[in-house]
Design an enzyme around this catalytic site. Sequence first.
Site, PDB file in Angstrom:
ATOM      1  N   LYS A 159       0.029   4.257  -0.213  1.00 48.31           N
ATOM      2  CA  LYS A 159      -0.621   5.429   0.397  1.00 48.31           C
ATOM      3  C   LYS A 159      -0.427   6.663  -0.517  1.00 48.31           C
ATOM      4  O   LYS A 159      -0.428   6.519  -1.727  1.00 48.31           O
ATOM      5  CB  LYS A 159      -0.091   5.661   1.808  1.00 48.31           C
ATOM      6  CG  LYS A 159      -0.153   4.385   2.661  1.00 48.31           C
ATOM      7  CD  LYS A 159       0.130   4.638   4.095  1.00 48.31           C
ATOM      8  CE  LYS A 159       0.143   3.311   4.837  1.00 48.31           C
ATOM      9  NZ  LYS A 159       0.259   3.464   6.263  1.00 48.31           N
ATOM     10  N   GLU A 203      -4.893  -5.246  10.767  1.00 50.41           N
ATOM     11  CA  GLU A 203      -3.883  -4.202  10.906  1.00 50.41           C
ATOM     12  C   GLU A 203      -4.102  -3.437  12.208  1.00 50.41           C
ATOM     13  O   GLU A 203      -4.867  -2.453  12.229  1.00 50.41           O
ATOM     14  CB  GLU A 203      -3.979  -3.216   9.736  1.00 50.41           C
ATOM     15  CG  GLU A 203      -3.722  -3.830   8.381  1.00 50.41           C
ATOM     16  CD  GLU A 203      -3.174  -2.802   7.413  1.00 50.41           C
ATOM     17  OE1 GLU A 203      -2.110  -3.052   6.865  1.00 50.41           O
ATOM     18  OE2 GLU A 203      -3.800  -1.738   7.245  1.00 50.41           O
ATOM     19  N   GLU A 247      -6.571   4.430   8.337  1.00 50.17           N
ATOM     20  CA  GLU A 247      -6.358   5.855   8.055  1.00 50.17           C
ATOM     21  C   GLU A 247      -7.612   6.488   7.455  1.00 50.17           C
ATOM     22  O   GLU A 247      -7.828   7.695   7.577  1.00 50.17           O
ATOM     23  CB  GLU A 247      -5.128   6.025   7.144  1.00 50.17           C
ATOM     24  CG  GLU A 247      -3.855   5.776   7.932  1.00 50.17           C
ATOM     25  CD  GLU A 247      -2.658   5.365   7.101  1.00 50.17           C
ATOM     26  OE1 GLU A 247      -2.698   5.470   5.865  1.00 50.17           O
ATOM     27  OE2 GLU A 247      -1.677   4.910   7.720  1.00 50.17           O
ATOM     28  N   ASN A 271       0.863  -1.181   0.000  1.00 53.62           N
ATOM     29  CA  ASN A 271       0.000   0.000   0.000  1.00 53.62           C
ATOM     30  C   ASN A 271       0.899   1.232   0.000  1.00 53.62           C
ATOM     31  O   ASN A 271       1.522   1.544   1.021  1.00 53.62           O
ATOM     32  CB  ASN A 271      -0.889  -0.025   1.255  1.00 53.62           C
ATOM     33  CG  ASN A 271      -1.688   1.247   1.441  1.00 53.62           C
ATOM     34  OD1 ASN A 271      -1.787   2.071   0.539  1.00 53.62           O
ATOM     35  ND2 ASN A 271      -2.267   1.414   2.627  1.00 53.62           N
ATOM     36  N   SER A 285       3.859  -2.459  10.212  1.00 53.43           N
ATOM     37  CA  SER A 285       5.322  -2.485  10.394  1.00 53.43           C
ATOM     38  C   SER A 285       5.962  -3.801   9.974  1.00 53.43           C
ATOM     39  O   SER A 285       6.932  -4.251  10.602  1.00 53.43           O
ATOM     40  CB  SER A 285       5.687  -2.132  11.840  1.00 53.43           C
ATOM     41  OG  SER A 285       5.317  -0.795  12.127  1.00 53.43           O
ATOM     42  N   HIS A 342      -9.300   0.913   5.417  1.00 50.99           N
ATOM     43  CA  HIS A 342      -7.994   1.124   6.060  1.00 50.99           C
ATOM     44  C   HIS A 342      -8.205   2.050   7.261  1.00 50.99           C
ATOM     45  O   HIS A 342      -9.007   2.975   7.209  1.00 50.99           O
ATOM     46  CB  HIS A 342      -7.017   1.743   5.060  1.00 50.99           C
ATOM     47  CG  HIS A 342      -5.605   1.740   5.565  1.00 50.99           C
ATOM     48  ND1 HIS A 342      -5.162   2.631   6.506  1.00 50.99           N
ATOM     49  CD2 HIS A 342      -4.558   0.924   5.293  1.00 50.99           C
ATOM     50  CE1 HIS A 342      -3.885   2.378   6.790  1.00 50.99           C
ATOM     51  NE2 HIS A 342      -3.500   1.342   6.060  1.00 50.99           N
ATOM     52  N   GLY A 350       3.008   1.949  10.764  1.00 52.73           N
ATOM     53  CA  GLY A 350       3.976   3.028  10.617  1.00 52.73           C
ATOM     54  C   GLY A 350       4.740   3.358  11.885  1.00 52.73           C
ATOM     55  O   GLY A 350       5.429   4.380  11.943  1.00 52.73           O
TER      56      GLY A 350
HETATM   57  C1  PEP Z   1      -0.548   0.045   6.288  1.00 52.55           C
HETATM   58  O1  PEP Z   1      -0.792   1.227   6.422  1.00 52.55           O
HETATM   59  O2  PEP Z   1      -1.349  -0.686   5.680  1.00 52.55           O
HETATM   60  C2  PEP Z   1       0.679  -0.480   6.840  1.00 52.55           C
HETATM   61  C3  PEP Z   1       0.705  -1.736   7.151  1.00 52.55           C
HETATM   62  O3  PEP Z   1       1.722   0.408   7.011  1.00 52.55           O
HETATM   63  P1  PEP Z   1       3.193   0.065   7.540  1.00 52.55           P
HETATM   64  O4  PEP Z   1       3.631  -1.228   6.904  1.00 52.55           O
HETATM   65  O5  PEP Z   1       4.027   1.221   7.119  1.00 52.55           O
HETATM   66  O6  PEP Z   1       3.093  -0.070   9.030  1.00 52.55           O
END
Ligand code: PEP
Length: 246
Positions: free
Chosen positions: A11, A160, A92, A9, A206, A90, A166
Amino acid sequence: MRRKLAAGNWKMNGTRASLAELAVLAKTHAASEVDILICPPATLLTAACGHAPLMIGAQDCHMATSGAHTGDISAAQIKDAGATAVIVGHSERRVAHEEHSEIVRAKARAAQAEGLTAIVCLGESLAQREAQNTLDIIGGQLAGSIPDNATGENLVVAYEPIWAIGTGLVPDLAQIGEVHDFIRSRLERRFGAGVGRSVRLLYGGSVKPDNAADIFTVPNVDGALVGGASLTAADFSPIITALETV
Ligand code: PEP
């Protein structure tokens, strides 16, 4: 029986110059036995297509098929751009755009109606985990966000935890396993064993080259949804390799 899936992703990152990363990934993993999906920003959807075996997905869609929705894109437009999947729900978007599960479900339904795979994201906040409400939150989001017509082809579920996205923080393997087993059992209970066992479950939060192999040993983890470490082939390729060799 479930094909593994490494999903990236991007973003709100990436310009046309970033497409060079796709060429590297496509070459490195030309004979891959796992599915590889990149979800770039909408501006790059069409340009990102054509790097077989990579598949391309969007990061969100509107629930309507067309109309007066400035700035949004529909599932039909995503399909027309050449993509085969779309992320919905998601965290976010759930947090910053106040998208609750009913909206996520409508978006997932719109995606599936166009023949796209809906990647439905679920996840608890740190406060919810600390209050030991994780499974209640995940169960509620799962029930509310997944349409009734789910199949192993039109649905992927991504767990997630918000506090892991992040941040560099990752749940321990037992915590990941507990939630993935729970999601699997809820899917089997709602859709029956056949469909419930065919839906792929991704872990996200992460995931990096140095922790991916361990995460992929957890039962019911069928792959990963990767944010930051999907932006370059140098970071994403070892994660894909870890999934290929699990
Ligand atoms: C995400 O936002 O879907 C995600 C998993 O981000 P990150 O791998 O950067 O933690």
